[in-house]
Design a protein around this motif. Structure first.
Motif, PDB file in Angstrom:
ATOM      1  N   PRO A 224       0.835  -1.215   0.000  1.00 42.92           N
ATOM      2  CA  PRO A 224       0.000   0.000   0.000  1.00 42.92           C
ATOM      3  C   PRO A 224       0.863   1.256   0.000  1.00 42.92           C
ATOM      4  O   PRO A 224       2.088   1.204   0.208  1.00 42.92           O
ATOM      5  N   VAL A 225       0.223   2.401  -0.233  1.00 38.08           N
ATOM      6  CA  VAL A 225       0.871   3.697  -0.025  1.00 38.08           C
ATOM      7  C   VAL A 225       0.097   4.443   1.055  1.00 38.08           C
ATOM      8  O   VAL A 225      -1.115   4.260   1.203  1.00 38.08           O
ATOM      9  N   THR A 226       0.799   5.248   1.815  1.00 31.67           N
ATOM     10  CA  THR A 226       0.182   6.024   2.894  1.00 31.67           C
ATOM     11  C   THR A 226       0.346   7.495   2.596  1.00 31.67           C
ATOM     12  O   THR A 226       1.465   7.971   2.322  1.00 31.67           O
ATOM     13  N   LEU A 227      -0.769   8.231   2.630  1.00 35.03           N
ATOM     14  CA  LEU A 227      -0.757   9.666   2.346  1.00 35.03           C
ATOM     15  C   LEU A 227      -1.201  10.432   3.575  1.00 35.03           C
ATOM     16  O   LEU A 227      -2.042   9.967   4.352  1.00 35.03           O
ATOM     17  N   LEU A 317       5.571   7.366  -5.582  1.00 34.81           N
ATOM     18  CA  LEU A 317       5.643   6.397  -4.493  1.00 34.81           C
ATOM     19  C   LEU A 317       5.501   4.960  -4.982  1.00 34.81           C
ATOM     20  O   LEU A 317       5.963   4.027  -4.314  1.00 34.81           O
ATOM     21  N   LEU A 318       4.863   4.766  -6.136  1.00 30.98           N
ATOM     22  CA  LEU A 318       4.521   3.419  -6.568  1.00 30.98           C
ATOM     23  C   LEU A 318       5.717   2.558  -6.928  1.00 30.98           C
ATOM     24  O   LEU A 318       5.620   1.320  -6.923  1.00 30.98           O
ATOM     25  N   THR A 319       6.849   3.148  -7.268  1.00 31.61           N
ATOM     26  CA  THR A 319       8.028   2.349  -7.640  1.00 31.61           C
ATOM     27  C   THR A 319       9.008   2.201  -6.477  1.00 31.61           C
ATOM     28  O   THR A 319      10.087   1.641  -6.653  1.00 31.61           O
ATOM     29  N   ARG A 320       8.628   2.671  -5.297  1.00 27.33           N
ATOM     30  CA  ARG A 320       9.526   2.584  -4.144  1.00 27.33           C
ATOM     31  C   ARG A 320       9.211   1.352  -3.302  1.00 27.33           C
ATOM     32  O   ARG A 320       8.113   0.799  -3.363  1.00 27.33           O
ATOM     33  N   GLY A 322       9.375  -0.495   0.653  1.00 27.22           N
ATOM     34  CA  GLY A 322       9.418  -0.203   2.076  1.00 27.22           C
ATOM     35  C   GLY A 322       8.335   0.775   2.482  1.00 27.22           C
ATOM     36  O   GLY A 322       8.024   1.720   1.749  1.00 27.22           O
ATOM     37  N   ALA A 323       7.781   0.558   3.687  1.00 31.95           N
ATOM     38  CA  ALA A 323       6.668   1.382   4.160  1.00 31.95           C
ATOM     39  C   ALA A 323       7.041   2.850   4.252  1.00 31.95           C
ATOM     40  O   ALA A 323       6.274   3.733   3.866  1.00 31.95           O
ATOM     41  N   ALA A 324       8.222   3.148   4.742  1.00 34.94           N
ATOM     42  CA  ALA A 324       8.621   4.550   4.912  1.00 34.94           C
ATOM     43  C   ALA A 324       8.759   5.249   3.570  1.00 34.94           C
ATOM     44  O   ALA A 324       8.393   6.422   3.428  1.00 34.94           O
ATOM     45  N   ALA A 325       9.300   4.529   2.595  1.00 36.74           N
ATOM     46  CA  ALA A 325       9.514   5.133   1.278  1.00 36.74           C
ATOM     47  C   ALA A 325       8.217   5.307   0.512  1.00 36.74           C
ATOM     48  O   ALA A 325       8.153   6.093  -0.433  1.00 36.74           O
ATOM     49  N   ARG A 326       7.154   4.587   0.913  1.00 31.03           N
ATOM     50  CA  ARG A 326       5.873   4.666   0.210  1.00 31.03           C
ATOM     51  C   ARG A 326       4.884   5.546   0.976  1.00 31.03           C
ATOM     52  O   ARG A 326       3.678   5.329   0.948  1.00 31.03           O
TER      53      ARG A 326
END
Length: 569
Positions: A224-227, A317-320, A322-326
């Protein structure tokens, strides 16, 4: 006397012996052959040796068609089909085949030659009707032609799906005529003939889809990504991301990611949390103190997140990994109200220009539809020289837009349709605009008269074909206030009066026409009481400083309202 013996005598004798020998062979050859075709001659396994031409033709016509192919197996690319030779105009020409098999003539040397040879296998002659062949191929083409398919990468519930590319093939009918003839003549049982076709190569290749999967798709769906929006955290899972994410080819065939940012912003998983911190600006609430406009409640700025701001953060963010990087922060921006305590007077919102109320019988559909239309109209700000549109402001009367089915007029008869009752709002706005003195740009009356409306001063609207529009030519801004109860709707124009007063003079009814009677619809019948049709003219009269300064006539025609009865009424 000595006799001279001619030196030619031996040669004549020899020639005579030779003539006798050839004649004997010729006679023997005729007796042995017995016909025009050499012994041992066959056509597709059918023996015609020793027969006359007529006999051979008769025999071939009986047996040759059975020896030929019953169907021709063909293919284009990886699609296969079959062609019936007869329907395609392909047959064996028995007469020409026999001519090919027969001896060239009846001269002695050809006939004698038959004593020393056998006929062997003879290839049949093919007769082709090219018109029928092209017609058969044209009929076959739609089943064998294939559209080119580009390689693609899609997302399904957070999973990556790779679509293999496929070349396109289009049958070349003209070139295929000869190919089909050759297949008919030389094709073997079980063989498949590849028909000539024009090939279209896919723009997006398999190598490109593999690259897109490796470099973007799999990383995008890895987590997932977190915003964060102004302190509010929103986590978006792969399934939601994939629903609004596409890989589209550019002009070179390279797949590039495209995010439906508007769709993602409206997705419940995003819109729900955002509703806690964002919202539209609220205009200052105005009220009348007598005829004067005063500010009742101060305006409030709004906070919004734009689709562009969302896309700007999400795509990288989609190509990163790790949770922190996303994790990323999306910028919010403040929106300002149109009407505030400070600018209300500057806009010219200082007095009541007009107000009009329409009463109606209570009905649940009217309550919902009129209430929804009023909600959308209330607070409309029309600046000088702008044109206001009811259809544009209210939108299409659909379930998704908050409207339900109600009674409308269609083809001079009551029926049910979505948005019934909105014409009550249109009539109210029309009359408020009429008495405010603004320019009426577009309006239309109902096809027959409805008693709760003033004659010649009412309006209906139809999405896509009939609108209610007026232009603000007052020189100052106009603010619409709209209110509704279960049995009434009121619209008030606030601004600066251009005329002291606007009045209406309604003329007498003319060209009166009596109603008839007609049956109701078989389904969802709505009863209808009869009412006469007529023409009426209403003058809009403008007054300034106690004097009439202008007059505008508005002529309206009403059809008769026929009586409609329903079963069981």
């Amino acid at each position: 006397m000595r006799r001279r013996i001619s030196s030619a005598a031996p040669f004549a004798l020899a020639g005579g012996a030779l003539a006798v020998g050839v004649g004997g062979l010729y006679l023997a050859a005729l007796l042995v052959a017995g016909g025009e075709i050499d012994a041992g001659t066959t056509v597709r396994g059918v023996d015609i040796g020793g027969l006359s031409r007529a006999e051979a033709i008769q025999k071939l016509e009986k047996h040759l068609s059975a020896a030929g192919p019953q169907a021709l197996a063909v293919k284009i690319g990886d699609r296969s089909g079959s062609v019936d030779p007869r329907q395609a105009g392909l047959t064996f020409d028995t007469r020409r085949t026999v001519e090919r098999a027969a001896r060239a003539g009846g001269d002695p040397f050809t006939t004698i030659g038959g004593l020393f040879r056998s006929g062997g296998a003879v290839e049949p002659v093919v007769r082709i009707d090219e018109g029928r062949t092209r017609a058969a191929l044209g009929k076959l083409a739609p089943t064998l032609d294939q559209k080119v398919r580009d390689g693609a990468v899609t997302f399904d519930q957070g999973l990556v799906r790779e679509v293999a590319p496929h070349s396109g093939f289009t049958l070349d009918v003209n070139a295929a005529v000869g190919t089909l003839r050759t297949s008919f003549l030389h094709g073997k049982s079980g063989s498949v003939t590849a028909l000539p076709a024009r090939e279209s190569k896919p723009k997006v290749t398999a190598a490109e889809t593999q690259r897109a999967v490796r470099e973007f798709a799999r990383p995008a769906m890895s987590a997932p990504v977190t915003l964060t929006f102004g302190g509010e955290r929103v986590t978006i899972g792969q399934a939601v991301l994939g629903e609004y994410l596409k890989l589209r080819p550019d002009r070179t065939g390279r797949l590039t990611p495209k995010l439906d940012d508007k769709g993602l912003l409206a997705a419940p998983e995003v819109a729900g949390p955002l509703a806690k911190i964002t919202g539209p600006a609220e205009d200052a609430r105005l009220r009348l103190d007598g005829e004067r406009v005063v500010v009742d409640t101060d305006a409030k700025p709004g906070l919004e997140v734009t689709d562009k701001a969302l896309s700007k953060v999400v795509l990288p963010l989609l190509t990163r990994s790790g949770a922190a990087a996303r994790t990323g922060e999306v910028a919010t921006q403040q929106t300002q109200p149109k009407v505030t305590r400070e600018n209300a007077a500057q806009l010219g919102l200082k007095e009541k220009m007009s107000s009009f109320t329409v009463n109606f019988e209570a009905a649940e559909y009217r309550k919902k539809n009129i209430g929804r239309a009023v909600e959308l109209i209330n607070g409309s700000l029309i600046r000088p020289n702008e044109t206001w549109s009811l259809n544009r402001t209210v939108g299409e009367r659909t379930k998704a837009n908050g409207f339900v089915d109600g009674i409308v007029i269609l083809n001079d008869q009551f029926t049910k349709a979505s948005g019934g009752g909105v014409s009550t709002v249109a009539t109210t706005v029309y009359n408020a605009a009429f008495f405010a003195g603004v320019k009426l740009v577009e309006h239309g009356a109902h096809s027959f008269y409805i008693e709760r409306y003033p004659e010649g001063r009412e309006a209906t609207v139809v999405w896509g074909s009939l609108d209610l529009r007026f232009k603000n030519d007052s020189g100052k801004a106009i603010y619409l206030q709209a209110k509704a109860t279960d049995t009434s709707v009121t619209v008030t124009f606030l601004g600066t009066k251009k005329y002291d007063e606007v009045t209406a003079i309604t003329g007498p009814r003319a060209n009166v026409e009596q109603p008839g009677e007609k049956p109701g619809a078989k389904k969802a019948c709505e009863p209808q009481t009869p009412l006469e049709g007529f023409d009426v003219t209403v003058d809009r009269v403008f007054h300034q400083d106690g004097e009439e300064v202008k007059r505008e006539p508005y002529r309206t025609h009403y059809n008769p309202r026929d009586r409609v009865t329903c079963d069981g009424e």
